[in-house]
Structures are given as structure tokens and as C-alpha cells.
Write a protein that holds these residues in place. Structure first.
Motif, PDB file in Angstrom:
ATOM      1  N   LYS A   1      39.525  44.780  44.909  1.00 50.88           N
ATOM      2  CA  LYS A   1      40.715  44.865  44.080  1.00 50.88           C
ATOM      3  C   LYS A   1      40.487  44.089  42.787  1.00 50.88           C
ATOM      4  O   LYS A   1      39.787  43.070  42.777  1.00 50.88           O
ATOM      5  CB  LYS A   1      41.927  44.283  44.842  1.00 50.88           C
ATOM      6  N   GLN A   2      41.074  44.576  41.697  1.00 44.34           N
ATOM      7  CA  GLN A   2      40.957  43.884  40.429  1.00 44.34           C
ATOM      8  C   GLN A   2      41.620  42.500  40.524  1.00 44.34           C
ATOM      9  O   GLN A   2      42.728  42.372  41.034  1.00 44.34           O
ATOM     10  CB  GLN A   2      41.625  44.696  39.323  1.00 44.34           C
ATOM     11  N   PRO A   3      40.961  41.444  40.024  1.00 44.99           N
ATOM     12  CA  PRO A   3      41.571  40.108  40.113  1.00 44.99           C
ATOM     13  C   PRO A   3      42.918  40.004  39.414  1.00 44.99           C
ATOM     14  O   PRO A   3      43.792  39.255  39.861  1.00 44.99           O
ATOM     15  CB  PRO A   3      40.521  39.203  39.454  1.00 44.99           C
ATOM     16  N   GLN A   4      43.112  40.756  38.327  1.00 45.27           N
ATOM     17  CA  GLN A   4      44.392  40.679  37.623  1.00 45.27           C
ATOM     18  C   GLN A   4      45.522  41.360  38.396  1.00 45.27           C
ATOM     19  O   GLN A   4      46.697  41.186  38.049  1.00 45.27           O
ATOM     20  CB  GLN A   4      44.285  41.305  36.219  1.00 45.27           C
ATOM     21  N   ASN A   5      45.181  42.107  39.425  1.00 44.90           N
ATOM     22  CA  ASN A   5      46.193  42.761  40.247  1.00 44.90           C
ATOM     23  C   ASN A   5      46.495  41.988  41.529  1.00 44.90           C
ATOM     24  O   ASN A   5      47.187  42.505  42.406  1.00 44.90           O
ATOM     25  CB  ASN A   5      45.750  44.184  40.611  1.00 44.90           C
TER      26      ASN A   5
ATOM     27  N   ARG B   1      48.373  34.837  42.286  1.00 42.92           N
ATOM     28  CA  ARG B   1      47.616  33.584  42.241  1.00 42.92           C
ATOM     29  C   ARG B   1      47.434  32.929  43.609  1.00 42.92           C
ATOM     30  O   ARG B   1      46.348  32.418  43.905  1.00 42.92           O
ATOM     31  CB  ARG B   1      48.304  32.614  41.283  1.00 42.92           C
TER      32      ARG B   1
ATOM     33  N   LEU C   1      44.813  34.989  45.317  1.00 39.11           N
ATOM     34  CA  LEU C   1      43.551  34.877  44.596  1.00 39.11           C
ATOM     35  C   LEU C   1      42.883  33.529  44.879  1.00 39.11           C
ATOM     36  O   LEU C   1      41.657  33.443  45.038  1.00 39.11           O
ATOM     37  CB  LEU C   1      43.801  35.038  43.094  1.00 39.11           C
TER      38      LEU C   1
END
Length: 306
Positions: free
Chosen positions: A130-134, A137, A140
């Protein structure tokens, strides 16, 4: 004529002057006070009685885990993506066997849970990317703390004890399972939306003619009137939401393992559409598979003791 007894306890003489008939047998009556008229094993539903002759259940987390030992596998499972169905042919007999192809996509161990911290043993497994920006926090930071890339799907598999825990970051491929062993496959079946009684439960419907007026697919009566309590009984089959539930197919045989392409071929069908997530774990109703690595450790331990 016998004298009339006093109607109030305040008019009675001291207790040591009263006959035995006026004295109460016991102050409080009840099972929790040790008083019961039931014979031994007379009330089997009340198994905590002192007179029942049965052991008292242990109300502790350790006892709860001990009661679930036989229902927990020895090692963790894995996540796969259902790619579709195909068939395998036996070259000798020509028998056609339908099968389901499951693909492994970057399956890794994210973390694990222990008895001391969480109350039970489990391994958290992640699959995909998955994209980190999606990713939020908190999640993540959870992935970064264990040195794992953000995963699209995350779930946990309970294990029996600490020996089934794996280190974070370990990659699990199709070779985690052996050809010929049995597994349990869990997935969410296809959602059909709101469905009527005929489609959802297989009702035959109403007559097609002879006085029926525009009620051919209705379910009919939902319960009795006066004799049945004038209510709809719980669990009555009626129209409603159909599908979209988790379905477990037990004792599915592993037909083929392709570690190079990341494919696992399972016998028969599995619930859910193509592209759904499948949770695969060792079958709970079959003997545990003989893992080669585990067998080598046992042989080394036996050789060291000789």
C-alpha cells in the motif's frame, strides 16, 4: 381448650424457653450458603454445587487457554488472493480434478502477540502493498517499528503456544504448506444484496394460477396466530440480506505448490469472487503436517541425547 399462642414475636419468651418447633432450621437457604436438598448429581445443570460430585471450573485465563488447546493450530497461517478456478488431469487415469488457484503476494509477519502482554498467542500477518501516503500515522508507525512495508491486508492467526510465533519480517510463501496436506480456507462469499425468500432460502413460492393474484414469489405466512403466540418465532427464514459472510471450507487438500510463481493449488472450490482474500491455515480436524525442518530438529535433538 388449648391456650392461644401470641401473634407477635415480641410477646414470646426467651429463645432458650421456646420449644424446638418454634426455632428456625437455618437462617439463610440457598446453594451459595451450602444448603441444598438435591441428591448427588441430582441437578446436573448446576455443576458448581458441592453435592454434584463434579470438579469446579477454573475461572482464570490459564484455564481458558487450556480448554482451547485442542482447537488451536501449532503454527500460523497465511493470506492469499483467489485468482480463479481451473482443473488438473491425472496423466495415468485421465481423471479431472477441479481446483482453485491462490496467489501469495508479499506475505510477511508484521508482529505477534504473547500471553504475558495480550493474554493469548497470535501471529499478525500482512499481505500486498500500500502507498505510505494512504496509510494512517498510527498504522504506519506500527509497520515501521517492525521493519515491514505497509500492507494492504492485515490479519492475525492464533497459535497454540509460543513455539508457533515467528519473528517480524519473515516472509511466508506457498512452500509454507506441503503437497498432500489439508488446510482450512476462510473467505467472504459473494454478496447478493437484498433477496427474497425464494432466492435466499429456496422457497417454492405460491401457486401460479387458481385464484392467485400477483403473489407468485411471496414467502407466504410468517407464523401462526393465536395458537403460536401471535408472533414471529426467532430464526424464521424470511427475505433479507444474502451473502457477504465469512465461509470456512474445512479439510481442503493441497494439490500443488509452486514456490517460484507464488501459487498454491487447492482441491475444489473456495467461497468468494476472484480477487478476494483467503485465510489459509492447517486443518484443525486433520493430523498436523510433518514439517521437514521440524523433523530435522527433532532428529538432531535425539542424536544429541544418544
Amino acid at each position: 381448650m388449648a391456650p392461644k399462642l401470641p401473634t407477635s414475636w415480641a410477646q414470646l419468651p426467651p429463645t432458650f424457653l421456646l420449644p424446638d418447633a418454634f426455632l428456625p432450621i437455618i437462617t439463610k437457604r440457598g446453594v451459595k450458603y451450602g444448603w441444598t436438598t438435591a441428591p448427588a448429581r441430582g441437578k446436573p445443570a448446576r455443576f458448581n454445587q458441592k453435592t454434584a460430585g463434579l470438579p469446579v471450573l477454573e475461572q482464570s485465563p490459564a484455564a481458558a487457554l487450556a480448554r482451547k488447546d485442542f482447537t488451536l493450530p501449532l503454527r500460523t497461517g497465511a493470506l492469499g488472493i483467489k485468482k480463479g478456478m481451473t482443473a488438473l488431469y491425472d496423466p495415468d487415469t485421465g481423471v479431472r480434478t477441479p481446483c482453485t488457484v491462490v496467489q501469495f503476494d508479499r506475505v510477511q509477519v508484521v508482529s505477534h502477540k504473547t500471553r504475558e502482554k495480550n493474554g493469548y498467542f497470535a501471529v499478525q500477518i500482512g499481505s500486498g502493498w500500500k502507498q505510505p501516503q494512504n496509510v494512517g500515522r498510527p498504522l504506519l508507525g506500527h509497520f515501521a517499528g517492525h521493519g515491514v512495508s505497509p500492507k494492504k491486508f492485515v490479519t492475525e492467526f492464533r497459535v497454540k503456544n509460543a513455539s508457533g510465533l515467528l519473528k517480524a519480517g519473515v516472509t511466508i510463501g506457498p512452500e509454507w504448506f506441503l503437497e498432500g496436506q489439508f488446510v482450512d480456507a476462510r473467505s467472504v462469499c459473494k454478496g447478493k444484496g437484498w433477496a427474497g425468500g425464494m432466492k435466499r432460502w429456496g422457497f417454492k413460492g405460491q401457486p401460479a394460477s387458481h385464484g392467485n393474484s400477483k403473489n407468485h414469489r411471496t414467502m407466504g405466512s410468517s407464523g401462526a396466530s393465536q395458537g403460536g403466540g401471535s408472533r414471529v418465532l426467532p430464526g424464521k427464514k424470511m427475505p433479507g440480506r444474502m451473502g457477504g459472510n465469512q465461509v470456512t471450507i474445512q479439510n481442503v487438500k493441497v494439490l500443488k505448490v509452486d514456490a517460484e510463481k507464488g501459487l498454491l493449488v487447492l482441491n475444489g472450490c473456495i467461497a468468494g469472487p476472484n480477487g478476494c482474500v483467503v485465510k489459509i491455515q492447517d486443518a484443525i480436524k486433520k493430523p498436523w503436517p510433518a514439517i521437514p525442518a521440524a523433523m530435522e530438529k527433532v532428529k538432531e535433538a535425539l542424536a544429541a541425547t544418544v
